[in-house]
Design a protein around this motif. Structure first.
Motif, PDB file in Angstrom:
ATOM      1  N   LYS A  54      13.797   6.951   9.161  1.00  0.00           N
ATOM      2  CA  LYS A  54      14.112   5.645   8.581  1.00  0.00           C
ATOM      3  C   LYS A  54      14.596   4.743   9.711  1.00  0.00           C
ATOM      4  O   LYS A  54      15.455   5.143  10.490  1.00  0.00           O
ATOM      5  CB  LYS A  54      15.187   5.777   7.502  1.00  0.00           C
ATOM      6  N   VAL A  55      14.057   3.531   9.768  1.00  0.00           N
ATOM      7  CA  VAL A  55      14.320   2.635  10.896  1.00  0.00           C
ATOM      8  C   VAL A  55      15.188   1.466  10.455  1.00  0.00           C
ATOM      9  O   VAL A  55      14.909   0.804   9.445  1.00  0.00           O
ATOM     10  CB  VAL A  55      12.998   2.089  11.486  1.00  0.00           C
ATOM     11  N   GLY A  56      16.226   1.189  11.220  1.00  0.00           N
ATOM     12  CA  GLY A  56      17.051   0.001  11.021  1.00  0.00           C
ATOM     13  C   GLY A  56      16.579  -1.092  11.967  1.00  0.00           C
ATOM     14  O   GLY A  56      16.618  -0.913  13.186  1.00  0.00           O
ATOM     15  N   VAL A  57      16.107  -2.200  11.409  1.00  0.00           N
ATOM     16  CA  VAL A  57      15.543  -3.286  12.210  1.00  0.00           C
ATOM     17  C   VAL A  57      16.549  -4.433  12.274  1.00  0.00           C
ATOM     18  O   VAL A  57      16.990  -4.934  11.230  1.00  0.00           O
ATOM     19  CB  VAL A  57      14.216  -3.785  11.605  1.00  0.00           C
ATOM     20  N   PHE A  58      16.888  -4.859  13.465  1.00  0.00           N
ATOM     21  CA  PHE A  58      17.873  -5.925  13.655  1.00  0.00           C
ATOM     22  C   PHE A  58      17.217  -7.167  14.243  1.00  0.00           C
ATOM     23  O   PHE A  58      16.403  -7.072  15.174  1.00  0.00           O
ATOM     24  CB  PHE A  58      19.002  -5.458  14.579  1.00  0.00           C
ATOM     25  N   THR A  59      17.589  -8.334  13.703  1.00  0.00           N
ATOM     26  CA  THR A  59      17.156  -9.612  14.243  1.00  0.00           C
ATOM     27  C   THR A  59      18.148 -10.678  13.803  1.00  0.00           C
ATOM     28  O   THR A  59      19.169 -10.357  13.172  1.00  0.00           O
ATOM     29  CB  THR A  59      15.722  -9.952  13.807  1.00  0.00           C
TER      30      THR A  59
ATOM     31  N   VAL B 278      15.682  -4.186   7.050  1.00  0.00           N
ATOM     32  CA  VAL B 278      15.883  -5.284   7.998  1.00  0.00           C
ATOM     33  C   VAL B 278      17.257  -5.915   7.820  1.00  0.00           C
ATOM     34  O   VAL B 278      17.651  -6.251   6.695  1.00  0.00           O
ATOM     35  CB  VAL B 278      14.799  -6.362   7.832  1.00  0.00           C
ATOM     36  N   TYR B 279      17.962  -6.077   8.937  1.00  0.00           N
ATOM     37  CA  TYR B 279      19.214  -6.823   8.976  1.00  0.00           C
ATOM     38  C   TYR B 279      18.953  -8.073   9.806  1.00  0.00           C
ATOM     39  O   TYR B 279      18.758  -7.996  11.025  1.00  0.00           O
ATOM     40  CB  TYR B 279      20.326  -5.986   9.607  1.00  0.00           C
ATOM     41  N   ASP B 280      18.909  -9.243   9.141  1.00  0.00           N
ATOM     42  CA  ASP B 280      18.543 -10.478   9.841  1.00  0.00           C
ATOM     43  C   ASP B 280      19.709 -11.464   9.932  1.00  0.00           C
ATOM     44  O   ASP B 280      19.504 -12.671  10.040  1.00  0.00           O
ATOM     45  CB  ASP B 280      17.350 -11.143   9.160  1.00  0.00           C
ATOM     46  N   GLN B 281      20.926 -10.943   9.920  1.00  0.00           N
ATOM     47  CA  GLN B 281      22.113 -11.801   9.955  1.00  0.00           C
ATOM     48  C   GLN B 281      22.921 -11.672  11.247  1.00  0.00           C
ATOM     49  O   GLN B 281      24.111 -11.962  11.265  1.00  0.00           O
ATOM     50  CB  GLN B 281      23.010 -11.467   8.749  1.00  0.00           C
ATOM     51  N   VAL B 282      22.268 -11.257  12.313  1.00  0.00           N
ATOM     52  CA  VAL B 282      22.966 -11.166  13.597  1.00  0.00           C
ATOM     53  C   VAL B 282      23.382 -12.565  14.051  1.00  0.00           C
ATOM     54  O   VAL B 282      22.601 -13.514  13.967  1.00  0.00           O
ATOM     55  CB  VAL B 282      22.075 -10.510  14.662  1.00  0.00           C
ATOM     56  N   LEU B 283      24.604 -12.687  14.523  1.00  0.00           N
ATOM     57  CA  LEU B 283      25.147 -13.961  14.966  1.00  0.00           C
ATOM     58  C   LEU B 283      24.864 -14.174  16.445  1.00  0.00           C
ATOM     59  O   LEU B 283      25.063 -13.275  17.256  1.00  0.00           O
ATOM     60  CB  LEU B 283      26.665 -13.980  14.728  1.00  0.00           C
ATOM     61  N   ALA B 284      24.364 -15.376  16.781  1.00  0.00           N
ATOM     62  CA  ALA B 284      24.230 -15.723  18.203  1.00  0.00           C
ATOM     63  C   ALA B 284      25.626 -15.768  18.806  1.00  0.00           C
ATOM     64  O   ALA B 284      26.527 -16.385  18.253  1.00  0.00           O
ATOM     65  CB  ALA B 284      23.543 -17.075  18.343  1.00  0.00           C
ATOM     66  N   GLU B 285      25.816 -15.113  19.953  1.00  0.00           N
ATOM     67  CA  GLU B 285      27.138 -14.926  20.541  1.00  0.00           C
ATOM     68  C   GLU B 285      28.013 -14.163  19.539  1.00  0.00           C
ATOM     69  O   GLU B 285      28.900 -14.719  18.894  1.00  0.00           O
ATOM     70  CB  GLU B 285      27.789 -16.264  20.920  1.00  0.00           C
ATOM     71  N   PRO B 286      27.761 -12.854  19.360  1.00  0.00           N
ATOM     72  CA  PRO B 286      28.426 -12.056  18.315  1.00  0.00           C
ATOM     73  C   PRO B 286      29.949 -12.045  18.446  1.00  0.00           C
ATOM     74  O   PRO B 286      30.503 -12.177  19.530  1.00  0.00           O
ATOM     75  CB  PRO B 286      27.872 -10.643  18.528  1.00  0.00           C
ATOM     76  N   THR B 287      30.590 -11.849  17.302  1.00  0.00           N
ATOM     77  CA  THR B 287      32.048 -11.744  17.246  1.00  0.00           C
ATOM     78  C   THR B 287      32.425 -10.361  16.730  1.00  0.00           C
ATOM     79  O   THR B 287      31.575  -9.598  16.252  1.00  0.00           O
ATOM     80  CB  THR B 287      32.638 -12.798  16.301  1.00  0.00           C
TER      81      THR B 287
ATOM     82  N   GLY C 237      19.743 -11.157  23.605  1.00  0.00           N
ATOM     83  CA  GLY C 237      20.790 -10.198  23.922  1.00  0.00           C
ATOM     84  C   GLY C 237      21.762  -9.968  22.787  1.00  0.00           C
ATOM     85  O   GLY C 237      22.259  -8.845  22.601  1.00  0.00           O
ATOM     86  N   SER C 238      22.041 -10.996  21.990  1.00  0.00           N
ATOM     87  CA  SER C 238      22.974 -10.837  20.871  1.00  0.00           C
ATOM     88  C   SER C 238      22.453  -9.832  19.863  1.00  0.00           C
ATOM     89  O   SER C 238      23.208  -9.007  19.326  1.00  0.00           O
ATOM     90  CB  SER C 238      23.207 -12.192  20.189  1.00  0.00           C
ATOM     91  N   VAL C 239      21.152  -9.883  19.588  1.00  0.00           N
ATOM     92  CA  VAL C 239      20.528  -8.958  18.634  1.00  0.00           C
ATOM     93  C   VAL C 239      20.518  -7.543  19.194  1.00  0.00           C
ATOM     94  O   VAL C 239      20.892  -6.578  18.509  1.00  0.00           O
ATOM     95  CB  VAL C 239      19.096  -9.417  18.299  1.00  0.00           C
ATOM     96  N   ILE C 240      20.103  -7.409  20.451  1.00  0.00           N
ATOM     97  CA  ILE C 240      20.014  -6.077  21.047  1.00  0.00           C
ATOM     98  C   ILE C 240      21.399  -5.447  21.163  1.00  0.00           C
ATOM     99  O   ILE C 240      21.587  -4.248  20.856  1.00  0.00           O
ATOM    100  CB  ILE C 240      19.312  -6.152  22.419  1.00  0.00           C
ATOM    101  N   ASP C 241      22.390  -6.238  21.566  1.00  0.00           N
ATOM    102  CA  ASP C 241      23.758  -5.710  21.680  1.00  0.00           C
ATOM    103  C   ASP C 241      24.306  -5.285  20.316  1.00  0.00           C
ATOM    104  O   ASP C 241      25.006  -4.264  20.208  1.00  0.00           O
ATOM    105  CB  ASP C 241      24.676  -6.761  22.295  1.00  0.00           C
ATOM    106  N   THR C 242      24.003  -6.064  19.281  1.00  0.00           N
ATOM    107  CA  THR C 242      24.476  -5.715  17.940  1.00  0.00           C
ATOM    108  C   THR C 242      23.831  -4.422  17.467  1.00  0.00           C
ATOM    109  O   THR C 242      24.491  -3.560  16.855  1.00  0.00           O
ATOM    110  CB  THR C 242      24.174  -6.855  16.955  1.00  0.00           C
ATOM    111  N   ALA C 243      22.549  -4.244  17.756  1.00  0.00           N
ATOM    112  CA  ALA C 243      21.862  -3.007  17.379  1.00  0.00           C
ATOM    113  C   ALA C 243      22.432  -1.803  18.124  1.00  0.00           C
ATOM    114  O   ALA C 243      22.582  -0.713  17.557  1.00  0.00           O
ATOM    115  CB  ALA C 243      20.363  -3.134  17.649  1.00  0.00           C
TER     116      ALA C 243
END
Length: 496
Positions: free
Chosen positions: A89-94, A121-130, A155-161
């Motif tokens: 099962k794959v978790g997809v981040f964007t 799919v998780y599509d709620q990643v914040l630009a410049e994550p907190t 980078g924000s998406v990849i770092d969050t993943a």
């Protein structure tokens, strides 16, 4: 009885006694003889009743990077990759913007083309994550128990993943358990994480190659992160088609990140100067100091960025320039992912973090509903002053950088005729001129900071030991926390 020595005093004396060369700022020449330092230091040490242990320096470096696949259209292969990995099962981040763009559409089509490959799919990643946005992503990932992860974005998406992956494995851990000390506990990662494939859509962070993940600690108004080789993706899919829709402002900010990743890693203290030597290999940090392998990648990335970033600024449709910048981002990622960054990045964290409560600057060209100094811009603001400060630590390396900015070889008379003592001043001007050509704000004042804010910016920088300890004239001088130097650099970066 003699007064007890402070820890910083003892370390400074040890440093003096162990070096035949003068450890003072800017002094590296053999003619500047401070041999008497060792004798004086040892005599001073004899006055202290408490035994002192020698702090051993590092003697080895490691090279770790993700596998990379580079080419036009390779995003469509990720479904096959995950199937080949026997993903359950794959978790997809964007993020909300990339979710609507072609790179994400291609990635989803690739996943859907494979039989029996479920994904969410998780599509709620914040630009410049907190801290808050990371905790939400972690909670979502923990609900699903993914076997594999896919990140499509900057980078924000990849770092969050990366972070969601880490805390899927460490189900009972708190976010701060692995955050870099002294902000967090900085615990080592001993368990194997789930495979992560990263598909970058910006040419900047190089996060597809590294074990670093950065976020904004809003309660303390600065950024920090988690840095561990275990976080690095198993594969970075670098698709030259994926930056076609990137706005010019994003291209420039991302490219500035590449520029200073390469400059900082190339001028970081040598790995042999880093202390203390780890007692166990698992404790050897990802950011190790400059080393022969990282040097090659960092210098190539620097040359490529200086050549191609101005072309993208003029024409974001320049296919060759976009392709080369994507490759440069990955190369710089390999460079700084093994050598580390230092002052520009360390100071950028409070510059961007304090903006949300202070100046509330919103950079032109960014379609967001909150104040933002883009990461690459926040890094660049102190660039000229930083490399004027670090130049005396390694004039030859800074001379090479100057030649790159000036578009000549290091043997050109215009470069060789400059005395070592003046390299920093020339490099300051060349970096400032390069940034001017890209429309970068000229200093802290240009993004809304006042001189009265400098002390807060310095306080926000001091906890960034992970990068400050790699800074020339700070990280390689025992007992030096950098406060005085940081204040002067911030002041020199106020306007120029």
């Amino acid at each position: 009885m003699a007064p007890a020595a402070t820890r910083s005093t003892i370390f400074r004396l040890i440093n003096a006694s162990q070096h035949s060369a003068c450890p003072c700022h800017g002094c590296r020449s053999a003619t500047h003889n401070h041999a008497h330092h060792g004798v004086l230091a040892l005599n001073q040490l004899r006055k202290f009743a408490t035994p002192v242990q020698t702090v051993e320096k590092e003697y080895a470096f490691e090279v770790a990077a993700s596998n990379l696949r580079f080419g036009e259209g390779v995003t469509r292969e990720v479904g096959m990759d995950l199937k080949n990995m026997k993903a359950r099962k794959v978790g997809v981040f964007t993020d909300p913007i990339v979710a609507k763009l072609k790179p994400m559409q291609v990635a989803l089509e690739s996943l859907e083309s494979q039989e029996d490959l479920p994904f969410e799919v998780y599509d709620q990643v914040l630009a410049e994550p907190t801290e808050e946005s990371w905790r939400k992503a972690i909670a979502w990932a923990r609900q699903h128990d993914f076997s594999h992860f896919l990140a499509v974005g900057g980078g924000s998406v990849i770092d969050t993943a990366k972070t969601a992956n880490l805390f899927t494995v460490y189900k009972d851990a708190d976010l701060m358990d692995f955050v870099n000390a002294p902000v967090g506990k900085g615990l080592p990662i001993s368990q194997t994480l789930r495979p992560l494939i990263a598909v970058p859509t910006t040419a900047g962070t190089g996060s597809e190659t590294t074990g670093a993940a950065i976020f904004d600690v809003t309660s303390r108004a600065f950024k920090t992160g988690i840095a561990n080789r275990a976080l690095k993706p198993v594969l970075g899919v670098v698709d030259t088609a994926n930056t076609e829709s990137c706005p010019t402002a994003v291209h420039i900010s991302a490219g500035l990140d590449v520029l200073f990743h390469s400059l900082e890693s190339y001028t970081a203290i040598p790995y042999t100067e880093r202390t203390p030597r780890p007692a166990n290999p698992i404790l050897r940090p990802a950011y190790q100091g400059s080393n022969p392998v990282a040097d090659i990648f960092s210098m190539w990335a620097l040359r490529t960025t200086v050549k191609y970033l101005p072309r993208i600024a003029k024409d974001r449709g320049d296919h060759e320039a976009r392709s080369q910048m994507l490759l440069a981002a990955s190369f710089a990622g390999i460079g700084f992912g093994n050598a580390g960054v230092h002052l520009c990045h360390g100071m950028s964290y409070p510059i961007s973090g304090l903006n949300k409560k202070g100046p509330k600057y919103k950079h032109p060209g960014y379609v967001v509903d909150h104040p933002i100094i883009p990461h690459g811009v926040s890094v660049a603001l102190t660039g000229p002053a930083v490399f004027q400060f670090t130049a005396p630590s390694s004039p030859d390396r800074h001379r090479e950088a100057l030649a790159v900015f000036n578009g000549v070889t290091v043997t050109d008379p215009s470069i060789t005729s400059i005395p070592d003592s003046e390299i920093g001043a020339y490099l300051y001007e060349s970096i400032a001129s390069f940034l001017d050509g890209l429309g970068v704000p000229r200093g802290l004042k240009a993004v809304g900071y006042n001189k009265s804010d400098i002390s807060m910016l310095v306080e926000g920088t001091l906890p960034q030991r992970r990068v400050l300890d790699l800074a020339p004239n700070i990280g390689n001088v025992a007992g030096e926390d950098g406060r005085e130097h940081l204040t002067r650099i911030m002041e020199a970066s106020f306007e120029y």
